[in-house]
Design a protein around this motif. Structure first.
Motif, PDB file in Angstrom:
ATOM      1  N   ARG A 303       0.842  -1.197   0.000  1.00  0.00           N
ATOM      2  CA  ARG A 303       0.000   0.000   0.000  1.00  0.00           C
ATOM      3  C   ARG A 303       0.874   1.243   0.000  1.00  0.00           C
ATOM      4  NH1 ARG A 303      -3.276  -2.673   4.819  1.00  0.00           N
ATOM      5  NH2 ARG A 303      -4.554  -4.090   3.595  1.00  0.00           N
ATOM      6  N   ARG A 304       0.393   2.289  -0.640  1.00  0.00           N
ATOM      7  CA  ARG A 304       1.067   3.584  -0.558  1.00  0.00           C
ATOM      8  C   ARG A 304       0.747   4.178   0.818  1.00  0.00           C
ATOM      9  NH1 ARG A 304      -1.864   6.203  -5.383  1.00  0.00           N
ATOM     10  NH2 ARG A 304      -0.568   8.019  -4.943  1.00  0.00           N
ATOM     11  N   CYS A 305       1.690   4.867   1.413  1.00  0.00           N
ATOM     12  CA  CYS A 305       1.491   5.363   2.781  1.00  0.00           C
ATOM     13  C   CYS A 305       1.765   6.859   2.866  1.00  0.00           C
ATOM     14  CB  CYS A 305       2.430   4.656   3.747  1.00  0.00           C
ATOM     15  SG  CYS A 305       2.286   2.863   3.713  1.00  0.00           S
ATOM     16  N   GLY A 306       1.102   7.513   3.806  1.00  0.00           N
ATOM     17  CA  GLY A 306       1.315   8.945   4.011  1.00  0.00           C
ATOM     18  C   GLY A 306       0.957   9.330   5.431  1.00  0.00           C
ATOM     19  N   TRP A 307       1.205  10.585   5.767  1.00  0.00           N
ATOM     20  CA  TRP A 307       0.837  11.106   7.077  1.00  0.00           C
ATOM     21  C   TRP A 307      -0.684  11.231   7.172  1.00  0.00           C
ATOM     22  CZ3 TRP A 307       4.725  10.701  10.227  1.00  0.00           C
ATOM     23  CH2 TRP A 307       6.017  10.886   9.769  1.00  0.00           C
ATOM     24  N   PHE A 308      -1.171  11.368   8.374  1.00  0.00           N
ATOM     25  CA  PHE A 308      -2.610  11.525   8.587  1.00  0.00           C
ATOM     26  C   PHE A 308      -3.103  12.757   7.817  1.00  0.00           C
ATOM     27  CE2 PHE A 308      -6.342  13.066  10.776  1.00  0.00           C
ATOM     28  CZ  PHE A 308      -7.102  11.910  10.798  1.00  0.00           C
ATOM     29  N   ASP A 309      -4.208  12.620   7.109  1.00  0.00           N
ATOM     30  CA  ASP A 309      -4.725  13.710   6.282  1.00  0.00           C
ATOM     31  C   ASP A 309      -6.076  14.169   6.847  1.00  0.00           C
ATOM     32  OD1 ASP A 309      -5.835  15.355   4.386  1.00  0.00           O
ATOM     33  OD2 ASP A 309      -5.196  14.146   2.671  1.00  0.00           O
ATOM     34  N   ALA A 310      -6.031  15.251   7.618  1.00  0.00           N
ATOM     35  CA  ALA A 310      -7.255  15.731   8.278  1.00  0.00           C
ATOM     36  C   ALA A 310      -8.192  16.448   7.300  1.00  0.00           C
ATOM     37  CB  ALA A 310      -6.886  16.657   9.432  1.00  0.00           C
ATOM     38  N   VAL A 311      -7.661  16.915   6.172  1.00  0.00           N
ATOM     39  CA  VAL A 311      -8.545  17.536   5.173  1.00  0.00           C
ATOM     40  C   VAL A 311      -9.522  16.463   4.676  1.00  0.00           C
ATOM     41  CG1 VAL A 311      -8.642  18.732   2.941  1.00  0.00           C
ATOM     42  CG2 VAL A 311      -6.683  19.076   4.452  1.00  0.00           C
ATOM     43  N   ALA A 312      -8.942  15.291   4.392  1.00  0.00           N
ATOM     44  CA  ALA A 312      -9.765  14.182   3.887  1.00  0.00           C
ATOM     45  C   ALA A 312     -10.731  13.684   4.960  1.00  0.00           C
ATOM     46  CB  ALA A 312      -8.852  13.050   3.408  1.00  0.00           C
ATOM     47  N   THR A 313     -10.237  13.450   6.169  1.00  0.00           N
ATOM     48  CA  THR A 313     -11.129  12.845   7.179  1.00  0.00           C
ATOM     49  C   THR A 313     -12.230  13.823   7.604  1.00  0.00           C
ATOM     50  OG1 THR A 313      -9.631  13.420   9.001  1.00  0.00           O
ATOM     51  CG2 THR A 313      -9.377  11.231   8.028  1.00  0.00           C
ATOM     52  N   ARG A 314     -11.929  15.135   7.574  1.00  0.00           N
ATOM     53  CA  ARG A 314     -12.974  16.130   7.892  1.00  0.00           C
ATOM     54  C   ARG A 314     -14.092  16.048   6.847  1.00  0.00           C
ATOM     55  NH1 ARG A 314      -9.453  20.294   9.143  1.00  0.00           N
ATOM     56  NH2 ARG A 314      -9.417  20.942   6.980  1.00  0.00           N
ATOM     57  N   GLN A 315     -13.689  15.907   5.604  1.00  0.00           N
ATOM     58  CA  GLN A 315     -14.692  15.783   4.531  1.00  0.00           C
ATOM     59  C   GLN A 315     -15.482  14.478   4.687  1.00  0.00           C
ATOM     60  OE1 GLN A 315     -13.720  17.589   0.973  1.00  0.00           O
ATOM     61  NE2 GLN A 315     -14.695  16.073  -0.342  1.00  0.00           N
ATOM     62  N   ALA A 316     -14.789  13.425   5.144  1.00  0.00           N
ATOM     63  CA  ALA A 316     -15.470  12.135   5.361  1.00  0.00           C
ATOM     64  C   ALA A 316     -16.528  12.272   6.456  1.00  0.00           C
ATOM     65  CB  ALA A 316     -14.455  11.057   5.739  1.00  0.00           C
ATOM     66  N   THR A 317     -16.226  13.049   7.492  1.00  0.00           N
ATOM     67  CA  THR A 317     -17.214  13.268   8.562  1.00  0.00           C
ATOM     68  C   THR A 317     -18.444  13.965   7.999  1.00  0.00           C
ATOM     69  OG1 THR A 317     -15.522  13.373  10.252  1.00  0.00           O
ATOM     70  CG2 THR A 317     -17.587  14.462  10.776  1.00  0.00           C
ATOM     71  N   MET A 318     -18.189  14.927   7.117  1.00  0.00           N
ATOM     72  CA  MET A 318     -19.277  15.705   6.514  1.00  0.00           C
ATOM     73  C   MET A 318     -20.174  14.816   5.639  1.00  0.00           C
ATOM     74  SD  MET A 318     -18.448  19.187   4.465  1.00  0.00           S
ATOM     75  CE  MET A 318     -17.905  18.531   2.897  1.00  0.00           C
ATOM     76  N   VAL A 319     -19.551  14.051   4.766  1.00  0.00           N
ATOM     77  CA  VAL A 319     -20.321  13.276   3.782  1.00  0.00           C
ATOM     78  C   VAL A 319     -21.072  12.095   4.431  1.00  0.00           C
ATOM     79  CG1 VAL A 319     -20.102  11.796   1.725  1.00  0.00           C
ATOM     80  CG2 VAL A 319     -18.822  13.917   1.861  1.00  0.00           C
ATOM     81  N   ASN A 320     -20.436  11.489   5.429  1.00  0.00           N
ATOM     82  CA  ASN A 320     -21.036  10.299   6.060  1.00  0.00           C
ATOM     83  C   ASN A 320     -21.864  10.633   7.290  1.00  0.00           C
ATOM     84  OD1 ASN A 320     -19.711   7.950   4.596  1.00  0.00           O
ATOM     85  ND2 ASN A 320     -17.904   9.104   5.241  1.00  0.00           N
ATOM     86  N   GLY A 321     -21.693  11.833   7.835  1.00  0.00           N
ATOM     87  CA  GLY A 321     -22.328  12.148   9.116  1.00  0.00           C
ATOM     88  C   GLY A 321     -21.720  11.315  10.241  1.00  0.00           C
ATOM     89  N   ILE A 322     -20.403  11.229  10.265  1.00  0.00           N
ATOM     90  CA  ILE A 322     -19.740  10.373  11.276  1.00  0.00           C
ATOM     91  C   ILE A 322     -19.972  10.951  12.674  1.00  0.00           C
ATOM     92  CG2 ILE A 322     -17.494   9.531  12.119  1.00  0.00           C
ATOM     93  CD1 ILE A 322     -16.576   9.484   9.162  1.00  0.00           C
ATOM     94  N   ASP A 323     -20.482  10.099  13.584  1.00  0.00           N
ATOM     95  CA  ASP A 323     -20.675  10.511  14.978  1.00  0.00           C
ATOM     96  C   ASP A 323     -19.474  10.126  15.816  1.00  0.00           C
ATOM     97  OD1 ASP A 323     -23.570  11.202  14.713  1.00  0.00           O
ATOM     98  OD2 ASP A 323     -23.711   9.086  14.181  1.00  0.00           O
ATOM     99  N   GLU A 324     -18.983   8.910  15.571  1.00  0.00           N
ATOM    100  CA  GLU A 324     -17.910   8.378  16.414  1.00  0.00           C
ATOM    101  C   GLU A 324     -16.771   7.883  15.542  1.00  0.00           C
ATOM    102  OE1 GLU A 324     -19.528   5.349  18.920  1.00  0.00           O
ATOM    103  OE2 GLU A 324     -21.078   6.689  19.682  1.00  0.00           O
ATOM    104  N   LEU A 325     -15.561   7.990  16.108  1.00  0.00           N
ATOM    105  CA  LEU A 325     -14.384   7.550  15.360  1.00  0.00           C
ATOM    106  C   LEU A 325     -13.728   6.351  16.015  1.00  0.00           C
ATOM    107  CD1 LEU A 325     -12.578  10.937  14.691  1.00  0.00           C
ATOM    108  CD2 LEU A 325     -13.666   9.471  12.981  1.00  0.00           C
ATOM    109  N   ALA A 326     -13.256   5.447  15.175  1.00  0.00           N
ATOM    110  CA  ALA A 326     -12.375   4.378  15.643  1.00  0.00           C
ATOM    111  C   ALA A 326     -11.044   4.630  14.951  1.00  0.00           C
ATOM    112  CB  ALA A 326     -12.937   3.021  15.250  1.00  0.00           C
ATOM    113  N   ILE A 327      -9.990   4.859  15.730  1.00  0.00           N
ATOM    114  CA  ILE A 327      -8.660   5.107  15.141  1.00  0.00           C
ATOM    115  C   ILE A 327      -7.817   3.841  15.325  1.00  0.00           C
ATOM    116  CG2 ILE A 327      -6.615   6.584  15.107  1.00  0.00           C
ATOM    117  CD1 ILE A 327      -8.268   8.851  16.247  1.00  0.00           C
ATOM    118  N   THR A 328      -7.296   3.348  14.200  1.00  0.00           N
ATOM    119  CA  THR A 328      -6.585   2.060  14.222  1.00  0.00           C
ATOM    120  C   THR A 328      -5.099   2.243  13.914  1.00  0.00           C
ATOM    121  OG1 THR A 328      -6.876   1.628  11.875  1.00  0.00           O
ATOM    122  CG2 THR A 328      -8.693   0.949  13.306  1.00  0.00           C
ATOM    123  N   ASN A 329      -4.350   1.166  14.088  1.00  0.00           N
ATOM    124  CA  ASN A 329      -2.933   1.121  13.705  1.00  0.00           C
ATOM    125  C   ASN A 329      -2.069   2.165  14.422  1.00  0.00           C
ATOM    126  OD1 ASN A 329      -2.450  -0.856  11.173  1.00  0.00           O
ATOM    127  ND2 ASN A 329      -4.520  -0.019  11.127  1.00  0.00           N
TER     128      ASN A 329
END
Ligand code: IMP
Length: 422
Positions: A303-329
């Motif tokens: 897999r290609r790897c990178g640093w945590f991308d909060a721009v992407a995850t913030r957008q994911a919260t918006m689109v999915n309506g994420i209430d709770e997070l599970a942070i792995t690895n």
């Protein structure tokens, strides 16, 4: 637990298999609603590793009903192989696995077409799993697909398959690929159809009856938000709705019956296949690969790897309506002195706080980083929030805050017990 949708908040491979397995303990029914055997959900129970592609991960717990919903595309031969593999490991599927009558089927011509289109695209290829997923969903949208309900009706299946093979052989010939033998495909699919028939039912009715009995459902997402056909980094996406809405359309359970959305994300970022990944970093890729981590469960690709991308995850919260997070690895970052997190994108003097839809603009985005001190302590033995190093807790709190959802689960390894409820 209430009805819960679980989604990947990044580009897939967020460690959903393990979190689904943990949440399944409190669910009655687990439903797959999209994708096909392009997915690979890895679950460790003790030393035993299970990789599931189509069967919901709930199958690994006793007395859980598992449903393959209408939104999934099913390769019947792959599914039979998976059921047989589970049986060999002592996992029961009879009476607790149900397959939607209206799920579409994947055929060898879909896989061949997938491979040929990738060759034709050359350096612009998507980097698909070559499981025929795009062409199968293409047939569904074009209203020319065959469904499970056709597979289990032997005379109709024969007529429909004969037409499909004839038509697709013309296309394969134009690609310069080998045409398919109707007899061979028909024999293999008929045998698989006979094996799968006892599992086939009207899963929409099954789920609604279960809800009337107050049963709680976990909707297990496959792939991740940025592989969504509508909301992902198109065209470098898969062909289904991987975001929360896909759980409704892919199961027949309406939006007002959904109670919460859990987003799973790694403490860093990964992606398999082609397409932009603004926070990609050789430093973190080398580190993780040297640890033997981040190789695909379905194709074995690094897999290609990178640093945590909060721009992407913030957008994911918006689109999915994420209430709770599970942070792995989280344990993957244990050795680092400094950890970066991307908080914005920049192209020249333009700053983006969201993921640009224009793929060319996205591919030019440079990450804007903030830095965190690393904890440089092993976290894999932590079982409670307070047992995590203070610097790890600060980092996790910060990335949850940047993402805009409540941190509920922190995972420090693949095993069930390496799970911290926050
Ligand atoms: P496809 O779904 O095989 O058509 O592949 C399209 C894109 O989605 C490629 O970049 C794949 O690597 C990616 N992809 C598909 N399934 C998964 C998955 O389960 N995890 C991560 N990436 C995936």
């Amino acid at each position: 637990m209430a009805n819960t949708i679980l989604v990947g908040a990044q580009w897939g491979d967020e460690g959903k298999g393990k979190i689904i397995d943990v949440l399944t303990e409190r669910a009655d029914i687990v439903v797959r609603t999209q994708g096909g055997n392009n997915a690979g959900h890895t679950v460790f129970i003790g030393k035993q590793k299970y990789v599931l592609h189509l069967v919901p991960s709930g199958i690994l717990r006793k007395r859980k009903t598992c449903v393959i919903g209408n939104g999934v595309v099913i390769d019947p031969l792959g599914l039979v192989e998976e059921i047989d593999g589970l049986r060999k490991l002592g996992i029961k599927t009879d009476g607790n696995l149900f397959i939607s009558e209206t799920a579409h089927l994947v055929f060898p011509y879909h896989r061949e077409m997938d491979a040929q289109r990738e060759i034709l695209k050359g350096k612009n290829k998507i980097g698909t799993t070559k499981r025929g997923i795009g062409p199968a969903y293409g047939d569904k949208a074009a209203r020319t697909g065959l469904r499970v309900v056709d597979l289990v009706n032997s005379s109709r299946f024969e007529t429909l398959l004969r037409q499909k093979i004839k038509e697709n052989n013309e296309i394969l010939k134009a690609f310069g690929a080998q045409p398919l033998s109707f007899q061979n495909v028909h024999a293999a699919y008929r045998a698989a159809g006979d094996r799968l028939k006892p599992f086939v039912t009207n899963t929409v009715v099954l789920l609604h009856e279960a809800m009337q009995q107050q049963k709680e459902i976990l909707f297990e997402g496959a792939q991740g938000t940025f592989l969504d056909i509508d909301h992902g980094t198109y065209p470098f996406v898969t062909s289904s709705n991987t975001t929360a809405g896909g759980a409704c359309t892919g199961s027949g359970v309406p939006p007002h019956r959904m109670d919460r959305v859990v987003g799973v994300m790694k403490a860093y970022t990964t992606r398999v296949g082609e397409g932009p990944l603004p926070s990609e970093s050789a430093e973190i890729a080398d580190l993780l690969h040297a640890m033997g981590r981040e190789f695909g469960a379905t194709t074995g690709r690094a897999r290609r790897c990178g640093w945590f991308d909060a721009v992407a995850t913030r957008q994911a919260t918006m689109v999915n309506g994420i209430d709770e997070l599970a942070i792995t690895n989280i344990d993957g970052l244990d050795s680092l002195e400094t950890i970066k997190a991307c908080v914005g994108y920049r192209v020249g003097t333009t700053r983006y706080d969201y993921v640009p839809n224009d793929i060319e603009a996205l591919s030019k985005c440079q990450p804007v980083y903030v830095e965190f001190p690393g904890w440089q302590t092993a976290t894999d033995k932590a079982r409670r929030w307070k047992e995590l190093p203070a610097k790890a807790r600060s980092y996790l709190k910060a990335i949850a805050e940047l993402t805009g959802a409540r941190l509920a689960i922190a995972s420090v390894g693949p095993a069930r017990e390496q799970t911290i409820f926050v």
